[in-house]
Write an enzyme that holds these catalytic residues in place. Sequence first.
Site, PDB file in Angstrom:
ATOM      1  N   GLY A   1      44.032  52.535  -2.084  1.00 38.79           N
ATOM      2  CA  GLY A   1      43.127  52.384  -3.212  1.00 38.79           C
ATOM      3  C   GLY A   1      43.776  51.698  -4.387  1.00 38.79           C
ATOM      4  N   SER A   2      44.807  50.901  -4.119  1.00 40.20           N
ATOM      5  CA  SER A   2      45.501  50.116  -5.149  1.00 40.20           C
ATOM      6  C   SER A   2      46.108  50.982  -6.244  1.00 40.20           C
ATOM      7  CB  SER A   2      44.538  49.084  -5.774  1.00 40.20           C
ATOM      8  OG  SER A   2      44.024  48.216  -4.795  1.00 40.20           O
TER       9      SER A   2
ATOM     10  N   SER B   1      47.745  50.914   3.173  1.00 35.76           N
ATOM     11  CA  SER B   1      47.688  50.091   1.972  1.00 35.76           C
ATOM     12  C   SER B   1      48.623  50.660   0.896  1.00 35.76           C
ATOM     13  CB  SER B   1      46.230  49.992   1.496  1.00 35.76           C
ATOM     14  OG  SER B   1      46.081  49.011   0.497  1.00 35.76           O
TER      15      SER B   1
END
Length: 302
Positions: A78-79, A149
């Site tokens: 989710g960055s 991620s």
Amino acid sequence: MTRALTAIASLVCLALAALGMTACSPLALFDAIGPRDAGGRQALKNQPFGPNPRQRLDVFVPVSAPETAPVLVFFYGGSWQSGAKEDYAFVGQALAAQGFVTVVPDYRLYPEVQFPGFLEDGAAAIAWVRDNIAAYGGDPRRIVLAGHSAGAYNAVMLGLDPHYLRSAGVDPKVVRAVAGLSGPYDFLPFDQETAQRVFGQAPDPAATQPVAFVGPHSPPAFLATGAADTVVRPRNTQSLAAKLRAARVPVQERIYPGLDHSDTLLALSVTFRSKAPALAEMAAFLQGQANPRVQAAARARP
């Protein structure tokens, strides 16, 4: 809704979540219409591991397991700006079905924190695991870390740079292996807005990069990405894998043809498992490395 429509809706929501957008909840959709792995179940929800509201975790356990099982701590993406553990229960259940006592923690996000606040939260979650996971059938001496991620960055960084775990009072040696799906590991200079916001204030930019901490005692790593990933380029996976091999650290590298950034996450779900064998390959690698005899043999090979 037909299975085809379910797959399309799930793909859209999970892709948005992987890119840090919270327009819809993939977990809510999966709870309503998506199939789940029957071999895992949730055993604990919203357990605090610190005083902040974001310092909470969930635990998933295998339905059938030996007396003690290896423990997998999964960090979502989710960055570093969005995400919620509730949206990743399908991952917790899938990994539990593979034989892991699985922990999915939340962590503080930007703008509440910048680097390294989310890593400090990850280390605190691992400290809770070490102290408490035996009550849920997990072996605190056999912990592995994984993520997708930004979560892959967290998992790999916590495994490679031991000072976060030491600061939390945890012996870094309890981490037997790490796994990263579509993670950023080598992204200097900070030429993207997200990286500038989250990491730009760091006094030593090199110290934010997982590749900077590779050494002969680094934990074994499973690193996978999609060849079509334009969010976190495959060169991140390739660069870290090359560094680990040069240090003679066991590493399994997978670049799945045709997959994009969210696909490596989607492949963990029942609905999209046909996209790539990411779940089976990651689980097999981590299960093997969680066995001290296997790990010792792998490191002894010339």
